[in-house]
Motif scaffolding. Structure first.
Motif, PDB file in Angstrom:
ATOM      1  N   GLU A  47     -16.318 -77.566  46.035  1.00  0.00           N
ATOM      2  CA  GLU A  47     -16.432 -78.237  46.298  1.00  0.00           C
ATOM      3  C   GLU A  47     -16.622 -79.431  46.656  1.00  0.00           C
ATOM      4  O   GLU A  47     -18.193 -79.370  46.221  1.00  0.00           O
ATOM      5  N   GLU A  60     -14.751 -69.022  41.176  1.00  0.00           N
ATOM      6  CA  GLU A  60     -14.902 -69.366  43.065  1.00  0.00           C
ATOM      7  C   GLU A  60     -14.251 -70.991  41.995  1.00  0.00           C
ATOM      8  O   GLU A  60     -14.591 -71.926  41.313  1.00  0.00           O
ATOM      9  N   THR A  61     -14.612 -71.637  43.339  1.00  0.00           N
ATOM     10  CA  THR A  61     -14.009 -72.850  43.660  1.00  0.00           C
ATOM     11  C   THR A  61     -15.115 -74.619  44.313  1.00  0.00           C
ATOM     12  O   THR A  61     -16.301 -73.543  44.113  1.00  0.00           O
ATOM     13  N   ARG A  75     -10.849 -80.212  46.729  1.00  0.00           N
ATOM     14  CA  ARG A  75     -11.331 -78.678  46.024  1.00  0.00           C
ATOM     15  C   ARG A  75     -11.637 -79.121  44.751  1.00  0.00           C
ATOM     16  O   ARG A  75     -10.124 -78.922  44.054  1.00  0.00           O
ATOM     17  N   GLU A 117     -11.287 -64.945  36.916  1.00  0.00           N
ATOM     18  CA  GLU A 117     -10.443 -66.458  37.635  1.00  0.00           C
ATOM     19  C   GLU A 117     -12.081 -66.788  38.563  1.00  0.00           C
ATOM     20  O   GLU A 117     -12.817 -65.774  38.703  1.00  0.00           O
ATOM     21  N   GLY A 152     -11.086 -76.073  41.177  1.00  0.00           N
ATOM     22  CA  GLY A 152     -10.751 -74.893  40.676  1.00  0.00           C
ATOM     23  C   GLY A 152      -9.472 -74.708  41.684  1.00  0.00           C
ATOM     24  O   GLY A 152      -9.358 -74.490  42.438  1.00  0.00           O
ATOM     25  N   PRO A 153      -9.381 -72.662  41.001  1.00  0.00           N
ATOM     26  CA  PRO A 153     -10.547 -71.632  40.385  1.00  0.00           C
ATOM     27  C   PRO A 153     -10.096 -72.328  39.253  1.00  0.00           C
ATOM     28  O   PRO A 153      -9.063 -72.710  39.090  1.00  0.00           O
TER      29      PRO A 153
END
Length: 848
Positions: free
Chosen positions: A272, A269-270, A234, A267, A236-237
């Motif tokens: 993947e 989003e992450t 993963r 902030e 981020g964020p």
């Protein structure tokens, strides 16, 4: 008088007018045109990477003139350039006016790709100047689908794809979208990247973009990351902070100063990512971890040499990818040649370049190809890049014909082997690498200058205030000296009566002069009142009684005159202060003892690392020995034995340049060590680089340099300085020995001047930082540029002097006085505290 005043006013008026005109000309850039040699042209493109629809700024700066027209540009298809305008600047440095003009252009692209702009030509003063070319990378236009959420402020984390390989280097962007708000005080974003190696964010780029029918100001932060392990990771964020300015109620001014500031945290989003391991199928044995796409170029210079002469392989890697921790490609080892480890050098256009020194051992005609293996993530397979074989012409050495080499040894002639002397078992005396005199030592040396002044003032006051007492004291001294001679004569003639008469006469004359008594008042009652110690009063009373007994005709024993002679000497010595003081030799010993025990000559110990290096050397682990010895140097300490052992380790590892460098360092610290001298001469004979001969005038003027170690010369100079000042001071204080102390002060002063001149020449005339050793065969050029004309060549181990530093180039001077520019990494100063990137500007000059 009136005419004189008018003349003076006229002179002052003309002077002020000249000053005003000069200042106006300096600040307005008025004056004679700059010389052609002072003009330089430089091009810069920021940012170097954009997307379709964005713009970059191209700046062409001309230093040395302002009346330079903008150059004509030829741009490739797909790129549009608009002239923004000029910007002029005048700077004054050390009284010198420097004018410059900067022509700015806005650069946009209509399609993705990589575009090369330039080189750019400037015509000025009948001469042509060129600025280097720049490269513009253009990516595809941004997609509105990747902009999540809504609002006036958005932060987006963007990666080109979500499936990567371990050790693959990919770009990453953090985009800040600013809508219909006023924002400022933006901070660089932070990114959570567990399992990734993340580079620092570059300087942000700013542009306008239309998204969803609204115009946004986009601030883009670019970086790159490398996955370190396989699996689903993963990223981020990303987060940042900024201030939003809102107009206050009732405000009339549309300015942030009159607005209310509200801090905002954003902030993203992450993302993947699926990180795949490098495949084991088809993995070559010589794969070292390079991931990306590269090309390999190998060239040799010179291609015509003799056996034993070095040649240099230049190995260049171009492309994009991750090479962190990957050893550079190198020529494999062979009995037909000897190789050294490749080291990085400056490349062109972002390429990675390495140079490897190769010394043919036999007459060969070809060097085999060099192979480099990497994994291509786009093709998903391992790729091999192999250079072409390099044709050589290697001739036998002219001084070693084959018939002579193969000739048998004549009978009765013993053939002796040669090699370096083995290691030093003990580290010896440690010194500090960046040694500087402590404030206490400097204050102590300066304070010693007050001793002669204080002694002179004391003697002058004593002479002025105590003139009468001084005269009496001098007369008493003369009486004492006369009495001693008379008593010695009486004893030699065995005449006791004359001896006691001389003693009685001495006591009648001496004691009133010495202690201020009235003439004729010398008896035992008077003696008991003298301002002296009890022992001295008892001795004087003993002499008085002995003189009275001899006066009334009593027969003295045979040993009595000898005993009373010793008593008389003791009385006169105590009264005159002729007994040597014990504080003087203690003080003379204390001065060098304090310096030796002080911070200026003390140094921490690296004994443990020294002995660990010796153990690794004994186990034939020469690289491990080098690591331990250099770890000791990293602590800021060194010794002659440490440099000697480090030179041995480099010699056994095949690094002749490093070996000679460390032998020279050891020789400077211990110039009379026979082992160091032997290994240094042997290493230089192996490299075929004799040492520079010392000039005759230098050997005559500075005979101690090269024969005495710097630390010994420093301590000797300091001790002689203290002894000269102390002897000079005592010449004023100690009247009886004034002449002796004066002679001692002159002798110590002359010795101090000789030692001090040699020490100053060693520190400032030929310092460590200016002397350097060539680590590899290199080319000295006429200018600090890789394409400049070759001037001469420098062999491994050659001694040079560093004259100037410019960027990553050093101007060096060899033994015959010729100068040339060499890359900084090809030479290393004798001073172990100086690195290739240090500022060594010790003068200026051009190659000659």
């Amino acid at each position: 008088m009136t005419k004189t005043r008018r003349t003076q006013r006229g002179a002052w008026s003309r002077l002020l007018t000249s000053l005003v005109v000069g200042l106006f000309a300096a600040f307005a850039g008025i004056g004679p045109p700059a010389r052609a040699a002072d003009i330089s042209v430089h091009a810069q493109l920021l940012p170097p990477s954009i997307r379709v629809g964005e713009s970059a700024t191209l700046s062409i700066e001309v230093s040395g003139a302002q009346d330079v027209p903008p150059p004509a540009l030829s741009v490739p298809d797909g790129v549009h350039v608009d002239y923004v305008g000029p910007a002029t600047q005048v700077t004054i440095i050390n009284g010198r006016v420097q004018a410059s003009v900067q022509h700015r252009y806005s650069v946009t692209a209509s399609k993705p790709g990589t575009y090369h702009l330039g080189p750019f030509a400037i015509l000025y003063g009948g001469r042509r100047y060129e600025a280097e070319a720049v490269t513009l990378s253009v990516g595809a236009a941004s997609s509105t689908a990747s902009l999540p959420g809504g609002g006036a402020l958005r932060l987006v984390l963007r990666v080109p794809r979500t499936q990567l390989y371990v050790r693959e280097k990919v770009p990453v962007e953090v985009l800040l979208y600013v809508g219909a708000v006023r924002a400022g005080d933006l901070q660089y974003p932070t990114l959570v990247a567990d399992g990734f190696a993340l580079d620092r964010f570059q300087e942000p780029a700013q542009y306008q973009e239309q998204l969803e029918g609204q115009t946004y100001t986009v601030v883009r932060f670019s970086s790159s990351l490398v996955p370190l392990r396989a699996g689903r990771l993963r990223l981020g964020p990303a987060s940042t902070r900024l201030n939003v300015y809102e107009r206050r109620r009732g405000g009339f001014f549309d300015d942030p100063f009159f607005s209310q500031r509200r801090p905002v945290s954003l902030e993203s989003e992450t993302v993947e990512l699926e990180v795949l391991p490098l495949p084991e199928e088809g993995k070559p044995k010589n794969f070292t971890g390079a991931v990306g796409r590269f090309s390999l170029d190998v060239a040799a210079s010179p291609t015509e040499v003799r056996v034993g002469d070095p040649l240099t392989l230049r190995i260049v890697l171009r492309g994009e990818g991750n090479l962190d921790g990957v050893p550079p490609p190198a020529l494999p080892e062979s009995p037909q040649w000897r190789t050294y480890e490749p080291h990085p050098v400056s490349g062109e256009g972002g390429a990675l370049a390495f140079e490897q020194v190769v010394i043919p051992a036999t007459a060969i005609d070809t060097l085999p190809p060099i192979e480099f293996v990497y994994f291509d993530p786009e093709l998903q397979r391992y790729e091999r890049k192999r250079s072409a074989p390099i044709a050589l012409t290697v001739r036998p050495r002219a001084d070693t014909p084959a018939a002579i080499v193969a000739a048998p040894t004549p009978p009765g002639v013993e053939t002796l082997g040669r090699d370096i002397v083995y290691l030093k078992e003990q580290p010896g005396r440690w010194i500090r690498l960046q040694e500087s005199a402590s404030p206490a030592v400097v204050a102590g040396h300066a304070g010693l200058l007050l001793l002669p002044l204080a002694s002179y003032l004391f003697d002058r006051r004593r002479r002025r205030v105590q003139t009468a007492a001084f005269a009496q004291r001098k007369a008493a001294t003369e009486v004492a000296q006369r009495t001693l001679r008379q008593c010695e004569q009486a004893l030699s003639q065995n005449d006791p009566q004359q001896f006691y008469e001389s003693v009685a006469a001495c006591l009648r004359e001496y004691l009133p002069l010495r202690f201020g008594l009235a003439p004729g008042r010398v008896d035992e009652n008077t003696v008991n009142e003298l301002p002296t110690d009890v022992e001295l009063r008892a001795d004087i009373a003993t002499l008085l009684r002995a003189c009275e007994e001899a006066r009334f005709g009593r027969q003295a024993s045979m040993g009595a005159p000898q005993q009373h002679w010793q008593v008389l000497q003791r009385v006169l010595r105590k009264s005159e202060g002729l007994e040597r003081s014990k504080w003087l030799p203690r003080l003379m010993l204390a001065v060098p003892a304090l310096c030796l025990a002080g911070r200026c000559f003390a140094a921490p110990s690296g004994d443990a690392l020294f002995f660990q290096g010796n153990g690794a050397y004994a186990a034939q682990d020469f690289k491990g020995a080098i690591a331990h010895y250099e770890a000791a140097l990293a602590q800021g300490v060194a010794s002659a034995n440490l440099f000697f052992n480090l030179g041995n380790a480099h010699f056994k590892a095949g690094n002749l340049g490093k070996a000679i460098l460390n032998y020279e360092r050891a020789h400077r610290l211990a110039p009379r060590d026979a082992d160091i001298q032997a290994n240094l001469e042997f290493a230089r004979s192996e490299a075929h680089t004799p040492a520079c001969p010392r000039p005759t005038w230098e050997a005559l003027l500075f005979p101690l340099v090269g024969r005495v170690s710097p630390s010994t010369l420093k301590v000797t100079t300091s001790v002689l300085y203290g002894l000269a000042l102390i002897a000079w001071s005592l010449a004023f204080v100690h009247v009886a020995w004034r002449q002796r102390w004066g002679i001692a002060a002159i002798v110590a002063g002359v010795a101090f001047v000789i030692a001090g001149v040699n020490f100053l020449w060693l520190e400032y005339g030929r310092p460590w930082t200016r002397e350097a050793i060539v680590l590899q065969t290199t080319v000295a050029r006429f200018a600090p540029e890789a394409e400049a004309t070759e001037h001469f060549r420098l062999a491994v181990g050659a001694s040079v002097r560093v004259r100037e530093q410019r960027d990553r180039w050093w101007l060096v001077e060899r033994c015959d006085g010729r100068r040339g520019w060499v890359p900084a990494g090809h030479v290393e100063p004798l001073s172990p505290a100086v690195t290739a990137g240090s500022n060594l500007t010790a003068g200026s000059g051009q190659p000659s």
